[in-house]
Design a protein around this motif. Structure first.
Motif, short mmCIF file in Angstrom:
data_model
loop_
_atom_site.label_atom_id
_atom_site.label_comp_id
_atom_site.label_asym_id
_atom_site.label_seq_id
_atom_site.Cartn_x
_atom_site.Cartn_y
_atom_site.Cartn_z
N GLU A 78 0.84 -1.11 0.09
CA GLU A 78 -0.05 0.03 -0.07
C GLU A 78 0.93 1.28 -0.10
N ALA A 79 0.45 2.32 -0.56
CA ALA A 79 1.01 3.58 -0.68
C ALA A 79 1.80 4.03 0.41
N GLU A 80 0.99 4.14 1.49
CA GLU A 80 1.46 4.70 2.78
C GLU A 80 2.48 3.68 3.51
N ILE A 81 2.60 2.32 3.10
CA ILE A 81 3.51 1.48 3.68
C ILE A 81 4.80 2.10 2.90
N VAL A 82 4.92 2.04 1.63
CA VAL A 82 5.91 2.42 0.84
C VAL A 82 6.49 3.78 1.24
N GLU A 83 5.56 4.73 1.45
CA GLU A 83 6.13 5.92 2.05
C GLU A 83 6.91 5.74 3.42
N ALA A 84 6.35 5.17 4.41
CA ALA A 84 6.99 4.86 5.53
C ALA A 84 8.23 4.07 5.44
N ILE A 85 8.53 3.21 4.62
CA ILE A 85 9.72 2.62 4.28
C ILE A 85 10.67 3.44 3.61
N GLN A 86 10.20 4.38 2.86
CA GLN A 86 11.18 5.35 2.31
C GLN A 86 11.49 6.29 3.14
N ASN A 87 10.73 6.54 4.23
CA ASN A 87 11.37 7.50 5.40
C ASN A 87 12.30 6.88 6.00
N ILE A 88 12.24 5.41 6.35
CA ILE A 88 13.40 4.60 7.22
C ILE A 88 14.48 4.78 6.14
N ILE A 89 14.33 4.56 4.95
CA ILE A 89 15.66 4.51 4.14
C ILE A 89 16.28 5.79 4.02
N SER A 90 15.52 6.79 4.20
CA SER A 90 16.09 8.33 4.17
C SER A 90 16.74 8.53 5.58
N ALA A 91 16.35 8.07 6.61
CA ALA A 91 16.60 8.39 7.92
C ALA A 91 18.02 7.73 8.11
N TYR A 92 18.12 6.45 7.55
CA TYR A 92 19.39 5.77 7.72
C TYR A 92 20.20 5.78 6.57
N GLN A 93 19.90 6.56 5.56
CA GLN A 93 20.68 6.29 4.27
C GLN A 93 21.12 4.97 3.65
N LEU A 94 19.94 4.35 3.54
CA LEU A 94 20.20 2.93 3.08
C LEU A 94 20.27 2.72 1.54
N PRO A 95 21.12 1.64 1.24
CA PRO A 95 21.02 1.47 -0.29
C PRO A 95 19.81 0.50 -0.48
N TYR A 96 19.20 0.00 -1.43
CA TYR A 96 17.83 -0.78 -1.48
C TYR A 96 17.73 -1.38 -3.10
N LEU A 97 16.92 -2.36 -3.04
CA LEU A 97 16.64 -2.92 -4.21
C LEU A 97 15.05 -3.17 -3.81
N VAL A 98 14.27 -2.46 -4.95
CA VAL A 98 12.95 -2.39 -4.98
C VAL A 98 12.39 -3.17 -6.35
N ASP A 99 11.76 -3.85 -6.04
CA ASP A 99 11.21 -4.64 -7.33
C ASP A 99 9.48 -4.41 -7.59
N GLY A 100 9.39 -4.09 -8.80
CA GLY A 100 8.06 -4.01 -9.26
C GLY A 100 7.71 -5.25 -9.76
N ASP A 101 6.49 -5.44 -10.41
CA ASP A 101 6.16 -6.79 -10.96
C ASP A 101 6.92 -7.12 -12.05
N TRP A 102 7.96 -6.21 -12.79
CA TRP A 102 9.08 -6.72 -13.52
C TRP A 102 10.44 -5.74 -13.73
N ASP A 103 10.14 -4.42 -13.65
CA ASP A 103 11.24 -3.69 -13.40
C ASP A 103 11.83 -3.47 -12.12
N TYR A 104 12.77 -2.80 -11.60
CA TYR A 104 13.19 -2.63 -10.59
C TYR A 104 14.21 -1.41 -10.36
N ALA A 105 14.08 -0.87 -8.86
CA ALA A 105 15.28 0.24 -8.49
C ALA A 105 16.07 -0.37 -7.80
#
Length: 246
Positions: A78-105
């Motif tokens: 859900e969008a609000e969960i993604v936003e919450a995880i993004q805030n955690i990523i920003s707070a700790y400056q964490l690298p990430y892999l995020v999968d869509g149903d095919w492409d990725y970040a």
């Protein structure tokens, strides 16, 4: 009998497609009257031979299910969960892999094994996080912040898998796991044999008639059988079980 296989580290290695040896053993299993199902942590970009891409599949740790080459269902964060995880990523400056149903970040090191094995056939696109529509799985690289990260993530309604040997944290939408995905394919408890190698295989191990842990991993505690993480050992075990249940 139904045989359910995790992919990476179980029947294919270092992100490479299935070998000829594994493929021929799976084909022999089918000839014995068994059904083959794949259950992967990744969106199942084709590490599979074309002849097997129509088989029933669970991807993204259960976030999507497919049969006959068609996706039946996708469960995204859900969008609000993604936003919450993004805030955690920003707070700790964490690298990430995020999968869509095919492409990725991806923002980690391109030398990391996860990136090297991510899309060996270069079939997906690496895009910016904001360009992913449906996010089905998130992997964070916590570095020295693992304990703090887990405290924050456990406040959220998500499924969390900690991979201590790789120092990564893998997340799926709430209630999503491989067993959940298998039930959407009509698989019943005790009606299948599972092969896997990681924490995200635990949910299907506990529901399987027999379960095979490939390699030395903590999930071995839930498996009824174990083999080394060598292709020859996996082939021998599959041949044995295929004959046992035909």
């Amino acid at each position: 009998m139904k045989f359910v296989f995790d992919l990476d580290g179980t029947i294919c290695f270092k992100g490479q497609p299935l070998s000829e040896g594994i493929t021929s053993t799976l084909e022999a299993c089918i000839e014995n009257g068994h059904e083959i199902i794949f259950a992967s942590a990744r969106p199942i970009r084709p590490v599979l031979p074309e002849t097997m891409r129509q088989f029933p599949m669970v991807g993204g740790n259960g976030a999507f299910v497919a049969r006959n080459g068609e996706t039946l269902e996708v469960t995204a964060f859900e969008a609000e969960i993604v936003e919450a995880i993004q805030n955690i990523i920003s707070a700790y400056q964490l690298p990430y892999l995020v999968d869509g149903d095919w492409d990725y970040a991806y923002t980690g090191s391109e030398a990391h094994p996860i990136y090297q094995n991510l899309d060996p056939l270069k079939l997906a696109r690496k895009v910016a996080l904001q360009d992913l529509k449906d996010i089905v799985k998130i992997v964070l690289f916590p570095g020295e912040h693992l304990n703090e990260l887990l405290v924050e993530l456990k406040k959220l309604p998500i499924s969390i898998y900690e991979h201590t040997s790789e120092n990564i944290v893998d997340m799926s939408p709430n209630g999503i796991d491989k067993w959940n995905g298998l039930t959407k394919l009509g698989i019943a408890e005790g009606d299948f044999i599972a092969f896997g190698n990681d924490a995200n295989d635990a949910s299907m191990f506990v529901k399987a008639k027999e379960s095979v842990c490939v390699g030395e991993h903590k999930v071995r505690e839930l498996a009824s059988l174990q083999v080394s993480s060598e292709e020859a050992a996996v082939i021998e075990m599959l041949q044995t079980l295929s004959e046992k249940y035909k």
